[in-house]
Design a protein around this motif. Structure first.
Motif, PDB file in Angstrom:
ATOM      1  N   CYS A 292      52.004  21.581  32.036  1.00 42.38           N
ATOM      2  CA  CYS A 292      51.957  20.425  32.927  1.00 42.38           C
ATOM      3  C   CYS A 292      50.622  19.702  32.764  1.00 42.38           C
ATOM      4  O   CYS A 292      49.574  20.337  32.628  1.00 42.38           O
ATOM      5  CB  CYS A 292      52.127  20.850  34.386  1.00 42.38           C
ATOM      6  SG  CYS A 292      53.743  21.549  34.757  1.00 42.38           S
ATOM      7  N   VAL A 293      50.699  18.380  32.806  1.00 41.22           N
ATOM      8  CA  VAL A 293      49.509  17.539  32.743  1.00 41.22           C
ATOM      9  C   VAL A 293      49.490  16.693  34.012  1.00 41.22           C
ATOM     10  O   VAL A 293      50.408  15.912  34.271  1.00 41.22           O
ATOM     11  CB  VAL A 293      49.525  16.635  31.496  1.00 41.22           C
ATOM     12  CG1 VAL A 293      48.299  15.736  31.501  1.00 41.22           C
ATOM     13  CG2 VAL A 293      49.569  17.479  30.227  1.00 41.22           C
ATOM     14  N   ASP A 294      48.450  16.880  34.829  1.00 41.82           N
ATOM     15  CA  ASP A 294      48.297  16.133  36.069  1.00 41.82           C
ATOM     16  C   ASP A 294      47.243  15.052  35.884  1.00 41.82           C
ATOM     17  O   ASP A 294      46.087  15.346  35.524  1.00 41.82           O
ATOM     18  CB  ASP A 294      47.870  17.051  37.214  1.00 41.82           C
ATOM     19  CG  ASP A 294      48.954  18.049  37.580  1.00 41.82           C
ATOM     20  OD1 ASP A 294      50.128  17.814  37.230  1.00 41.82           O
ATOM     21  OD2 ASP A 294      48.627  19.089  38.192  1.00 41.82           O
ATOM     22  N   LEU A 295      47.607  13.796  36.138  1.00 41.11           N
ATOM     23  CA  LEU A 295      46.686  12.663  36.052  1.00 41.11           C
ATOM     24  C   LEU A 295      46.898  11.787  37.270  1.00 41.11           C
ATOM     25  O   LEU A 295      48.007  11.282  37.501  1.00 41.11           O
ATOM     26  CB  LEU A 295      46.927  11.857  34.769  1.00 41.11           C
ATOM     27  CG  LEU A 295      46.045  10.620  34.573  1.00 41.11           C
ATOM     28  CD1 LEU A 295      44.578  11.031  34.508  1.00 41.11           C
ATOM     29  CD2 LEU A 295      46.459   9.866  33.315  1.00 41.11           C
ATOM     30  N   ASP A 296      45.847  11.658  38.073  1.00 42.98           N
ATOM     31  CA  ASP A 296      45.952  10.974  39.362  1.00 42.98           C
ATOM     32  C   ASP A 296      47.023  11.681  40.189  1.00 42.98           C
ATOM     33  O   ASP A 296      46.940  12.869  40.422  1.00 42.98           O
ATOM     34  CB  ASP A 296      46.269   9.488  39.156  1.00 42.98           C
ATOM     35  CG  ASP A 296      45.165   8.774  38.387  1.00 42.98           C
ATOM     36  OD1 ASP A 296      43.994   9.163  38.550  1.00 42.98           O
ATOM     37  OD2 ASP A 296      45.480   7.855  37.604  1.00 42.98           O
ATOM     38  N   ASP A 297      48.069  10.970  40.600  1.00 42.21           N
ATOM     39  CA  ASP A 297      49.121  11.594  41.408  1.00 42.21           C
ATOM     40  C   ASP A 297      50.388  11.836  40.604  1.00 42.21           C
ATOM     41  O   ASP A 297      51.465  12.052  41.171  1.00 42.21           O
ATOM     42  CB  ASP A 297      49.459  10.687  42.608  1.00 42.21           C
ATOM     43  CG  ASP A 297      48.282  10.544  43.560  1.00 42.21           C
ATOM     44  OD1 ASP A 297      47.524  11.529  43.692  1.00 42.21           O
ATOM     45  OD2 ASP A 297      48.124   9.463  44.151  1.00 42.21           O
ATOM     46  N   THR A 298      50.267  11.822  39.300  1.00 42.43           N
ATOM     47  CA  THR A 298      51.442  11.957  38.443  1.00 42.43           C
ATOM     48  C   THR A 298      51.377  13.268  37.658  1.00 42.43           C
ATOM     49  O   THR A 298      50.330  13.617  37.105  1.00 42.43           O
ATOM     50  CB  THR A 298      51.530  10.785  37.447  1.00 42.43           C
ATOM     51  OG1 THR A 298      51.564   9.555  38.176  1.00 42.43           O
ATOM     52  CG2 THR A 298      52.780  10.902  36.591  1.00 42.43           C
ATOM     53  N   ARG A 299      52.497  13.976  37.641  1.00 38.11           N
ATOM     54  CA  ARG A 299      52.584  15.210  36.853  1.00 38.11           C
ATOM     55  C   ARG A 299      53.621  15.029  35.755  1.00 38.11           C
ATOM     56  O   ARG A 299      54.753  14.618  36.014  1.00 38.11           O
ATOM     57  CB  ARG A 299      52.955  16.409  37.725  1.00 38.11           C
ATOM     58  CG  ARG A 299      53.445  17.630  36.932  1.00 38.11           C
ATOM     59  CD  ARG A 299      53.472  18.908  37.732  1.00 38.11           C
ATOM     60  NE  ARG A 299      52.114  19.407  37.976  1.00 38.11           N
ATOM     61  CZ  ARG A 299      51.859  20.617  38.498  1.00 38.11           C
ATOM     62  NH1 ARG A 299      52.851  21.423  38.837  1.00 38.11           N
ATOM     63  NH2 ARG A 299      50.607  21.001  38.701  1.00 38.11           N
ATOM     64  N   ARG A 300      53.222  15.331  34.554  1.00 34.40           N
ATOM     65  CA  ARG A 300      54.153  15.359  33.436  1.00 34.40           C
ATOM     66  C   ARG A 300      54.359  16.814  33.027  1.00 34.40           C
ATOM     67  O   ARG A 300      53.391  17.571  32.888  1.00 34.40           O
ATOM     68  CB  ARG A 300      53.620  14.540  32.261  1.00 34.40           C
ATOM     69  CG  ARG A 300      53.463  13.056  32.584  1.00 34.40           C
ATOM     70  CD  ARG A 300      52.937  12.277  31.398  1.00 34.40           C
ATOM     71  NE  ARG A 300      52.788  10.857  31.710  1.00 34.40           N
ATOM     72  CZ  ARG A 300      52.337   9.941  30.852  1.00 34.40           C
ATOM     73  NH1 ARG A 300      51.974  10.330  29.621  1.00 34.40           N
ATOM     74  NH2 ARG A 300      52.231   8.685  31.206  1.00 34.40           N
ATOM     75  N   LYS A 301      55.609  17.168  32.819  1.00 29.56           N
ATOM     76  CA  LYS A 301      55.964  18.563  32.561  1.00 29.56           C
ATOM     77  C   LYS A 301      56.684  18.679  31.228  1.00 29.56           C
ATOM     78  O   LYS A 301      57.644  17.943  30.973  1.00 29.56           O
ATOM     79  CB  LYS A 301      56.855  19.089  33.700  1.00 29.56           C
ATOM     80  CG  LYS A 301      57.183  20.565  33.606  1.00 29.56           C
ATOM     81  CD  LYS A 301      57.847  21.068  34.893  1.00 29.56           C
ATOM     82  CE  LYS A 301      59.231  20.488  35.067  1.00 29.56           C
ATOM     83  NZ  LYS A 301      59.948  21.103  36.210  1.00 29.56           N
ATOM     84  N   TYR A 302      56.216  19.604  30.373  1.00 24.58           N
ATOM     85  CA  TYR A 302      56.788  19.770  29.036  1.00 24.58           C
ATOM     86  C   TYR A 302      57.118  21.242  28.816  1.00 24.58           C
ATOM     87  O   TYR A 302      56.322  22.132  29.129  1.00 24.58           O
ATOM     88  CB  TYR A 302      55.799  19.315  27.957  1.00 24.58           C
ATOM     89  CG  TYR A 302      55.230  17.930  28.172  1.00 24.58           C
ATOM     90  CD1 TYR A 302      55.917  16.811  27.752  1.00 24.58           C
ATOM     91  CD2 TYR A 302      53.995  17.755  28.803  1.00 24.58           C
ATOM     92  CE1 TYR A 302      55.397  15.529  27.946  1.00 24.58           C
ATOM     93  CE2 TYR A 302      53.463  16.488  29.002  1.00 24.58           C
ATOM     94  CZ  TYR A 302      54.175  15.376  28.568  1.00 24.58           C
ATOM     95  OH  TYR A 302      53.653  14.128  28.764  1.00 24.58           O
ATOM     96  N   ARG A 303      58.254  21.485  28.243  1.00 22.97           N
ATOM     97  CA  ARG A 303      58.669  22.859  27.946  1.00 22.97           C
ATOM     98  C   ARG A 303      57.804  23.429  26.815  1.00 22.97           C
ATOM     99  O   ARG A 303      57.580  22.763  25.800  1.00 22.97           O
ATOM    100  CB  ARG A 303      60.139  22.842  27.528  1.00 22.97           C
ATOM    101  CG  ARG A 303      60.839  24.185  27.608  1.00 22.97           C
ATOM    102  CD  ARG A 303      61.077  24.635  29.032  1.00 22.97           C
ATOM    103  NE  ARG A 303      62.084  25.689  29.023  1.00 22.97           N
ATOM    104  CZ  ARG A 303      61.800  26.985  28.841  1.00 22.97           C
ATOM    105  NH1 ARG A 303      60.551  27.366  28.669  1.00 22.97           N
ATOM    106  NH2 ARG A 303      62.768  27.880  28.846  1.00 22.97           N
TER     107      ARG A 303
END
Length: 295
Positions: free
Chosen positions: A96-107
């Motif tokens: 997971c990459v958290d930037l500001d209030d956004t989380r991107r999730k990668y398998r």
């Protein structure tokens, strides 16, 4: 010193290293990020239990950077999270990459099919945690009752009615120093238990497994097996049998341990294909079919 295994070059979203120090699992992976946002992001190893949706987070730290690919490392403290060792639990791994209030999730992905040999087991638990690569190439952990770790790596018809199986099997609770005294057998059973056939297998040295997955005190030279099954042998496999499930049984000093039901990977054709041979009683057809995949 940390016992760990490095798999391949650093790649985006791909497992690079997995190992242990004491009861701590160390996991490394690659992540490609634009340098302009790299320092502003938090990186998390996220484990999601497949059935319940429960989540456990472990922070990544950046070990080094190769171009725009970061080498990340997380410490997974298994004893501090007993929920990881609940029988039947399956944990899917994400970066997971958290930037500001956004989380991107990668398998998290893997280029290696035999992660099972990098299992974790605690001496105070009745279960152990087995990493594996799914059929889609992703990394997951499966919690299982302590038993034999086994795999049929290849299968193929090498003659008229001769099915050759090759693979490996070990009991994590038995010391490798006892390897010469361990007896190995394949076990075939039908669903209602009315038929069972045990067949001895030939031991095969597997230095390749030690070279690829061994570290510290983990020695896999001795765990290989091979067997040629004569499917036309009526004593072994009487005509008209129901479908049979396959297991590996290990025996040491009178104690027996058995694997879970095994899958068979057919080396020469798709699993749905069969071999047809001629016998004195006519033609016989043999079909290899797996009950389930490691998803």
């Amino acid at each position: 010193m940390t016992d760990r295994q490095t798999f391949q070059k650093l790649e985006h979203l791909t497992l690079r290293q997995l190992g242990y120090r004491d009861a701590i699992m160390y996991l490394q992976a690659g992540l490609h990020l634009n340098p302009s946002v790299n320092q502003a992001t938090s990186k998390i190893l996220l484990l999601v239990e497949r059935a319940t949706g429960a989540e456990i987070e472990f922070p990544f730290r950046t070990m080094e950077t190769d171009g725009e690919i970061n080498l990340l490392e997380a410490e997974v403290d298994v004893p501090s999270h007993p929920e990881l060792l609940l029988e039947g639990a399956v944990w899917d791994l994400y970066i997971c990459v958290d930037l500001d209030d956004t989380r991107r999730k990668y398998r998290l992905q893997s280029n290696n099919r035999d992660l099972e040999l990098l299992f974790f087991y605690g001496r105070d638990s009745e279960h152990f945690l087995v990493p594996y690569t799914t059929i889609k190439g992703n990394v997951s952990f499966r919690c299982k009752e302590k038993s034999v770790v086994a795999k049929v790596e290849s299968a193929g018809f090498t003659g008229e009615g001769i099915l050759t199986l090759e693979g490996y099997a070990l009991n994590p609770l038995w010391k490798s120093g006892e390897k010469d005294d361990i007896r190995r057998k394949l076990v075939f059973k039908n669903e209602d238990g009315s038929f069972e056939r045990k067949i001895k297998v030939q031991s095969v040295k597997r230095g390749d497994l030690s070279a690829r997955y061994g570290f510290g005190s983990r020695d896999f030279d001795w765990i290989g097996f091979r067997v040629d099954l004569d499917l036309e042998n009526e004593e072994w496999f009487p005509t008209g049998l129901d479908p049979l499930a396959l297991y590996v049984e290990l025996e040491l000093d009178g104690a027996q341990a058995q694997s879970d039901e095994l899958e068979i990977k057919y080396a020469e054709a798709p699993l749905s294909e069969a071999s047809v041979t001629k016998t004195e009683k006519g033609r016989k057809k043999y079909r290899i079919k797996n009950k389930k995949d490691m998803t």
